[in-house]
Write an enzyme that holds these catalytic residues in place. Structure first.
Site, PDB file in Angstrom:
ATOM      1  N   HIS A 108       0.855  -1.198   0.000  1.00 21.82           N
ATOM      2  CA  HIS A 108       0.000   0.000   0.000  1.00 21.82           C
ATOM      3  C   HIS A 108       0.880   1.234   0.000  1.00 21.82           C
ATOM      4  CE1 HIS A 108      -3.272   2.726   0.983  1.00 21.82           C
ATOM      5  NE2 HIS A 108      -4.070   1.760   0.627  1.00 21.82           N
ATOM      6  N   ASP A 128      -7.835  -5.484   0.131  1.00 20.62           N
ATOM      7  CA  ASP A 128      -8.321  -6.412  -0.892  1.00 20.62           C
ATOM      8  C   ASP A 128      -7.969  -7.862  -0.597  1.00 20.62           C
ATOM      9  OD1 ASP A 128      -9.505  -4.460  -2.424  1.00 20.62           O
ATOM     10  OD2 ASP A 128      -7.655  -3.998  -3.504  1.00 20.62           O
TER      11      ASP A 128
END
Ligand code: CMC
Length: 382
Positions: A264, A318
């Site tokens: 991320h 996710d």
């Protein structure tokens, strides 16, 4: 002489707005909407309550929430010409493209001036929140050759979406899990689709165009599209022993390939949303049994932490969402549209914030081409 401005790929670390919507501290995995920790909102609120908080900046009273819910219920239905439009699209097409097309078309049916008419702006917000789930469910039915199911006027936002997919009222556990998943995806500061929404909104184009552009941005595999690829990644690991999973991860990393659901821009620890989603998955498994993908996912998380945890690469939102949606019986290619159903609240909150003291986005560039070239006529070009 002034120094040339520095080029920062991906605008990493460059502030694009002053915002009071979503606070993230990626070094410790802290995420707050309007100052409230995500863990508390996920436990105590419904999606409608969180959408109200994001869009209007405060938690609603009972009366305000009832009014908001009723307005959303009243706006759930689609114009029959939007349904006709969906029917003209190829059934093998991507659901995110169908959603973009239908939301863009809404702008042609609901005309108004959102700049000078606050009531039109407010109604547009309600319409988008209410109708995006109906479009996603209608498209799923239409592409399978079924008629869309009319939205319920009784069920909450999460339950109604699950109901519109199959025509069956979902269990209370399925509703709770799905509602929390919607809350977790509702907002995440200046990600690519939210930045897209703010840039589009800064031109003062209509709110439907703003959301359509954000949906297009969310669809990419580096952003929302990653959730659909996680399951195929997990399914693609043939040796499911700890050693086999480690070898698979080592091979992939050696080839410099990304492992979907990891990494991320902001978080350098495990994404707090992944932790909550993992908890939801285990709640579902306690009632309905586990899935082989989950065991592979947990082992992959362990191996990846050992291999690349030092670089701050951990599971993102996710990684476990697909496992949860799969257990709820949702088709894989609806995972990203579901992300959009939820994130529309964040996009709209950012649109409203952008419009307060708006200035059109118009960054600069660093010129790397040739200049002042002599034109060459067609017959002299080689
Ligand atoms: N697997 C393996 N290595 C990775 C991964 C990953 N998933 N993510 C980052 N890295 C490595 C990357 O190879 C690079 O290594 P090096 O410095 O040796 O070249 C380093 O970490 C920095 O990566 P980056 O791609 O420059 O980082 P970024 O901040 O530009 O990208 C990201 C962030 C989310 C796009 C990226 O981590 C990624 O592509 N992840 C996989 C796709 C994914 O899961 N996306 C969902 C993101 S969360 C939900 C959302 O926003 O939609």
């Amino acid at each position: 002489m002034t120094d040339a401005p520095e080029y920062i790929p991906g605008l990493a670390g460059v502030p694009a707005a002053r915002s009071s919507i979503c606070l993230i501290d990626g070094s410790v995995g802290k995420l707050q909407y309007r100052g409230y920790p995500i863990e508390v909102l996920a436990e105590r609120c419904s999606y409608e309550e969180v959408a109200y908080l994001l869009v209007f900046g405060r938690l609603p009273t009972t009366t305000q929430l009832d009014e908001f819910r009723n307005q959303m219920i009243a706006e759930r239905g689609l114009k029959f010409r939007i349904i006709d439009l969906l029917k003209t699209l190829p059934e093998s097409g991507e659901p995110m493209d169908a959603l973009t097309a239908a939301v863009a078309a809404m702008g042609m049916f609901y005309k108004g001036d959102h700049i000078s008419d606050p009531e039109f702006l407010r109604l547009s917000v309600i319409r988008l929140l209410a109708k995006v789930p109906t479009i996603v469910a209608a498209w799923d039915r239409i592409r399978k050759g079924d008629d869309p199911i009319k939205p319920s006027t009784e069920l909450g936002h999460a339950a109604n979406f699950l109901y519109m997919l199959e025509g069956k009222v979902p269990t209370s556990l399925a509703v709770k899990v799905f509602d929390v998943a919607l809350i977790l995806h509702a907002e995440h500061s200046m990600n690519a689709s939210t930045f897209t929404a703010r840039v589009t909104g800064s031109t003062l184009t209509d709110p439907y165009a703003v959301v359509a552009s954000a949906i297009g941005s969310l669809a990419g595999p580096l952003h929302g599209g990653a959730n659909e690829q996680v399951l195929s990644t997990l399914d693609g690991i043939s040796d499911r022993s700890a050693n086999g999973i480690r070898r698979w991860a080592e091979d992939r990393l050696a080839r410099k390939e990304k492992v979907m659901g990891f990494g991320h821009r902001v978080y350098k620890v495990k994404d707090p949303r992944a932790t909550i989603l993992q908890g939801l998955a285990t709640q579902l498994f306690a009632k309905f049994g586990s899935t082989p993908e989950y065991d592979v996912a947990v082992e992959l998380e362990t191996q990846m932490a050992d291999l690349v945890g030092g670089k701050g690469i951990y599971p993102n939102v996710d990684f476990y969402s697909g496992i949860v949606y799969q257990k709820l019986g949702i088709p894989t290619d609806l995972f990203t549209p579901i992300f959009a159903i939820s994130r529309v609240a964040g996009w709209l909150a950012h649109l409203l914030e952008q419009l307060e003291g708006n200035r059109i986005f118009r960054p600069t560039q660093i010129w790397v081409g040739e200049a002042d070239r002599a034109f060459v006529s067609m017959d002299e070009r080689s």
